[in-house]
Design a protein around this motif. Structure first.
Motif, PDB file in Angstrom:
ATOM      1  N   ILE A 135       2.242  -0.043  -7.826  1.00  0.00           N
ATOM      2  CA  ILE A 135       2.689   1.078  -8.150  1.00  0.00           C
ATOM      3  C   ILE A 135       1.682   1.582  -9.534  1.00  0.00           C
ATOM      4  CG2 ILE A 135       4.359   2.860  -9.262  1.00  0.00           C
ATOM      5  CD1 ILE A 135       6.388   1.309  -7.643  1.00  0.00           C
ATOM      6  N   ALA A 136       0.522   1.930  -9.142  1.00  0.00           N
ATOM      7  CA  ALA A 136      -0.500   2.301 -10.309  1.00  0.00           C
ATOM      8  C   ALA A 136      -0.262   3.406 -11.269  1.00  0.00           C
ATOM      9  CB  ALA A 136      -1.764   2.668  -9.537  1.00  0.00           C
ATOM     10  N   ASN A 137      -0.383   3.112 -12.413  1.00  0.00           N
ATOM     11  CA  ASN A 137      -0.164   4.141 -13.598  1.00  0.00           C
ATOM     12  C   ASN A 137       1.016   4.684 -13.649  1.00  0.00           C
ATOM     13  OD1 ASN A 137      -2.950   3.956 -14.200  1.00  0.00           O
ATOM     14  ND2 ASN A 137      -3.476   5.351 -12.294  1.00  0.00           N
ATOM     15  N   PRO A 138       2.028   4.064 -13.756  1.00  0.00           N
ATOM     16  CA  PRO A 138       3.558   4.586 -13.774  1.00  0.00           C
ATOM     17  C   PRO A 138       3.687   5.434 -14.909  1.00  0.00           C
ATOM     18  CG  PRO A 138       3.668   2.385 -14.353  1.00  0.00           C
ATOM     19  CD  PRO A 138       2.306   2.667 -13.939  1.00  0.00           C
ATOM     20  N   LEU A 139       4.293   6.504 -14.907  1.00  0.00           N
ATOM     21  CA  LEU A 139       4.651   7.520 -15.858  1.00  0.00           C
ATOM     22  C   LEU A 139       5.668   6.962 -16.932  1.00  0.00           C
ATOM     23  CD1 LEU A 139       5.165  10.635 -13.514  1.00  0.00           C
ATOM     24  CD2 LEU A 139       2.947  10.079 -14.700  1.00  0.00           C
ATOM     25  N   THR A 140       5.423   7.184 -18.227  1.00  0.00           N
ATOM     26  CA  THR A 140       6.350   6.865 -19.205  1.00  0.00           C
ATOM     27  C   THR A 140       6.641   7.951 -20.030  1.00  0.00           C
ATOM     28  OG1 THR A 140       4.484   6.169 -20.689  1.00  0.00           O
ATOM     29  CG2 THR A 140       5.266   4.525 -19.081  1.00  0.00           C
ATOM     30  N   ALA A 141       8.266   7.716 -20.922  1.00  0.00           N
ATOM     31  CA  ALA A 141       8.604   8.422 -21.758  1.00  0.00           C
ATOM     32  C   ALA A 141       9.458   7.539 -22.538  1.00  0.00           C
ATOM     33  CB  ALA A 141       9.263   9.630 -20.862  1.00  0.00           C
ATOM     34  N   GLU A 142       9.342   7.900 -23.917  1.00  0.00           N
ATOM     35  CA  GLU A 142      10.347   7.067 -24.948  1.00  0.00           C
ATOM     36  C   GLU A 142      11.536   7.823 -25.189  1.00  0.00           C
ATOM     37  OE1 GLU A 142       8.059   5.250 -27.727  1.00  0.00           O
ATOM     38  OE2 GLU A 142       6.319   4.497 -26.330  1.00  0.00           O
ATOM     39  N   THR A 143      11.704   9.022 -24.827  1.00  0.00           N
ATOM     40  CA  THR A 143      12.880   9.823 -25.319  1.00  0.00           C
ATOM     41  C   THR A 143      13.389  10.734 -24.190  1.00  0.00           C
ATOM     42  OG1 THR A 143      11.598  12.099 -26.232  1.00  0.00           O
ATOM     43  CG2 THR A 143      11.737   9.930 -27.658  1.00  0.00           C
ATOM     44  N   GLY A 144      14.539  11.227 -24.402  1.00  0.00           N
ATOM     45  CA  GLY A 144      14.986  12.184 -23.155  1.00  0.00           C
ATOM     46  C   GLY A 144      14.345  13.409 -23.175  1.00  0.00           C
ATOM     47  N   LEU A 145      13.917  14.106 -24.099  1.00  0.00           N
ATOM     48  CA  LEU A 145      13.216  15.182 -24.117  1.00  0.00           C
ATOM     49  C   LEU A 145      11.885  14.887 -23.397  1.00  0.00           C
ATOM     50  CD1 LEU A 145      13.943  16.996 -27.495  1.00  0.00           C
ATOM     51  CD2 LEU A 145      14.885  17.606 -25.212  1.00  0.00           C
ATOM     52  N   ALA A 146      11.118  14.024 -23.932  1.00  0.00           N
ATOM     53  CA  ALA A 146       9.761  13.634 -23.425  1.00  0.00           C
ATOM     54  C   ALA A 146      10.008  13.416 -21.685  1.00  0.00           C
ATOM     55  CB  ALA A 146       9.271  12.520 -23.816  1.00  0.00           C
ATOM     56  N   LYS A 149       5.471   8.055  -7.087  1.00  0.00           N
ATOM     57  CA  LYS A 149       5.328   8.296  -8.286  1.00  0.00           C
ATOM     58  C   LYS A 149       6.449   7.833  -9.201  1.00  0.00           C
ATOM     59  CE  LYS A 149       3.386  12.119  -9.095  1.00  0.00           C
ATOM     60  NZ  LYS A 149       3.119  13.778  -9.045  1.00  0.00           N
ATOM     61  N   VAL A 150       6.564   6.967 -10.082  1.00  0.00           N
ATOM     62  CA  VAL A 150       7.732   6.425 -10.907  1.00  0.00           C
ATOM     63  C   VAL A 150       7.576   6.743 -12.303  1.00  0.00           C
ATOM     64  CG1 VAL A 150       9.011   4.264 -11.388  1.00  0.00           C
ATOM     65  CG2 VAL A 150       7.681   4.437  -9.023  1.00  0.00           C
ATOM     66  N   LEU A 151       8.892   7.369 -12.829  1.00  0.00           N
ATOM     67  CA  LEU A 151       8.621   7.510 -14.190  1.00  0.00           C
ATOM     68  C   LEU A 151       9.739   6.427 -14.911  1.00  0.00           C
ATOM     69  CD1 LEU A 151       8.643   9.214 -16.767  1.00  0.00           C
ATOM     70  CD2 LEU A 151      10.408  10.751 -15.864  1.00  0.00           C
ATOM     71  N   VAL A 152       9.106   5.834 -16.018  1.00  0.00           N
ATOM     72  CA  VAL A 152       9.843   4.878 -16.626  1.00  0.00           C
ATOM     73  C   VAL A 152      10.365   5.559 -17.924  1.00  0.00           C
ATOM     74  CG1 VAL A 152      10.299   2.567 -17.610  1.00  0.00           C
ATOM     75  CG2 VAL A 152       8.649   3.044 -15.656  1.00  0.00           C
ATOM     76  N   VAL A 153      11.707   5.521 -18.195  1.00  0.00           N
ATOM     77  CA  VAL A 153      12.236   6.101 -19.524  1.00  0.00           C
ATOM     78  C   VAL A 153      12.868   4.999 -20.321  1.00  0.00           C
ATOM     79  CG1 VAL A 153      13.438   8.018 -20.661  1.00  0.00           C
ATOM     80  CG2 VAL A 153      12.629   8.370 -18.336  1.00  0.00           C
ATOM     81  N   GLU A 154      12.456   4.756 -21.413  1.00  0.00           N
ATOM     82  CA  GLU A 154      12.423   3.483 -22.126  1.00  0.00           C
ATOM     83  C   GLU A 154      12.095   3.720 -23.636  1.00  0.00           C
ATOM     84  OE1 GLU A 154      14.433   0.781 -23.778  1.00  0.00           O
ATOM     85  OE2 GLU A 154      14.679   0.457 -21.796  1.00  0.00           O
ATOM     86  N   ASP A 155      13.231   3.604 -24.538  1.00  0.00           N
ATOM     87  CA  ASP A 155      12.596   3.772 -25.938  1.00  0.00           C
ATOM     88  C   ASP A 155      12.284   2.282 -26.491  1.00  0.00           C
ATOM     89  OD1 ASP A 155      15.312   2.746 -25.949  1.00  0.00           O
ATOM     90  OD2 ASP A 155      15.684   3.275 -27.858  1.00  0.00           O
ATOM     91  N   HIS A 210       0.745  -1.429   0.034  1.00  0.00           N
ATOM     92  CA  HIS A 210       0.079  -0.050  -0.027  1.00  0.00           C
ATOM     93  C   HIS A 210       0.877   1.328   0.102  1.00  0.00           C
ATOM     94  CE1 HIS A 210      -3.781  -2.006   0.361  1.00  0.00           C
ATOM     95  NE2 HIS A 210      -3.149  -2.742   1.451  1.00  0.00           N
ATOM     96  N   ARG A 211       2.031   1.078   0.789  1.00  0.00           N
ATOM     97  CA  ARG A 211       2.839   2.297   0.468  1.00  0.00           C
ATOM     98  C   ARG A 211       3.400   2.928  -0.617  1.00  0.00           C
ATOM     99  NH1 ARG A 211       7.303   0.980   5.261  1.00  0.00           N
ATOM    100  NH2 ARG A 211       7.210  -1.031   4.270  1.00  0.00           N
TER     101      ARG A 211
END
Length: 321
Positions: A33-44, A10-16, A4-5
């Motif tokens: 960890i529900a709905n992790p944040l994502t990005a596929e590029t460095g700028l994003a 808030k976790v961001l996954v950066v992976e192309d 539950h903790r």
């Protein structure tokens, strides 16, 4: 089993790689960890960081536009003093120098690809503990800062009247003295004493006496509108008002304003010849120089106050040079 903790993390996954990205998100969701944040590029990734301020970032070292090491440096540069984001590099590089490069760039740990769910969970758990410690540290720091501010306020404020106490008066008088000396401007001091206050206390009691002093202090504070003007409780039933950049005539006017306002309150005082609470005021002014001291200004105002009392009280006497 999900924690539950972890739900507050808030976790961001950066992976192309979309496949790896989806796999990591599935792992995280199984950890709670529900709905992790994502990005596929460095700028994003930088855009998401600015908007969301995640607690943990899983950061691919090799990205199509900006490599993960540069992203880590930019994130560390954007962090506020009380912020800390845990950065875990995702890498297939195993050379010692590559790992050192990642830590030097601002990373806190690394995961070797292909990524094991068990190892990922262990790393997230470790970073979660660090994130919680950081949050507690920030909270404790805020509490300590608030406590220190309150202690500072209490140490410089008169507990009964809420205006500056004698300690604060001494400090600010010296500060104004130096300021006016540099500017070659006059510094005025008004000393105010409640007339027949002992008799008032004896007649009406100490609670009424305290209320009387509070009413006088309120009028003193109202008469000190400029930032450099300071109303203080000098001691007992005696008050002081520091007026920087003020000639004797101006200070006498302010003293009379205070005296009249207090008289207009019509606080009954049957043991006073005026039948209500009044004050006597002594005023002095001087252009500070190396040949004089703040204490001389205080003595002059005190002497003027003595004259006001000798002349019948409920009046203002002034001395200036």
């Amino acid at each position: 089993m999900p924690s539950h903790r972890n739900a507050s993390l808030k976790v961001l996954v950066v992976e192309d790689s979309k496949v790896v990205l989806k796999g990591l998100c599935n792992y995280l969701e199984r950890m709670g960890i529900a709905n992790p944040l994502t990005a596929e590029t460095g700028l994003a990734a930088l855009e998401v960081y600015e908007r969301e301020r995640p607690d943990i970032i899983l950061l691919d070292a090799l990205l199509p536009d900006i490599d993960g090491f540069e992203i880590a440096k930019r994130i560390r540069a954007k962090e506020h003093p009380e912020e800390w984001t845990a950065i875990i590099f995702l890498t297939s590089m195993s050379k010692d120098e590559d790992l050192v490069h990642g830590i030097t760039a601002g990373g806190d740990d690394y995961l070797m690809k292909p990524i094991s769910q068990v190892v990922l969970q262990a790393k997230i758990s470790a970073m979660r503990r660090l994130v919680e410690m950081q949050r507690k540290l920030v909270d404790t720091t805020h509490q300590l800062n608030a406590a220190n501010k309150e202690l500072q306020r209490l140490s410089t404020t008169d507990g009964l009247t809420g205006i500056a106490n004698r300690r604060m008066f001494d400090e600010l008088l010296m500060r104004e003295w130096r300021r006016c000396q540099r500017a070659k401007k006059p510094l005025a001091l008004v000393m105010v004493d409640v007339d027949f206050f002992k008799q008032y206390n004896d007649t009406y009691g100490h609670q009424a006496g305290d209320a009387c002093l509070q009413a006088v202090a309120k009028q003193m504070a109202r008469s000190a509108p400029r930032a450099s003007d300071v109303a203080a409780r000098y001691g007992g039933e005696e008050f002081a008002l520091i007026l920087g950049d003020t000639e004797i005539d101006g200070a006498v006017w302010v003293a009379n304003y205070i005296r009249q306002n207090i008289a207009d309150l019509k606080m009954a005082h049957k043991r006073s010849p005026f039948n209500h609470v009044t004050v006597s005021c002594g005023v002095a002014a001087i252009v500070p120089s190396d040949k004089a001291t703040p204490n001389e200004l205080i003595l002059s105002a005190d002497h003027a106050l003595y004259l006001a009392k000798e002349q019948g009280r409920d009046r203002v006497a002034g001395m200036g040079n």
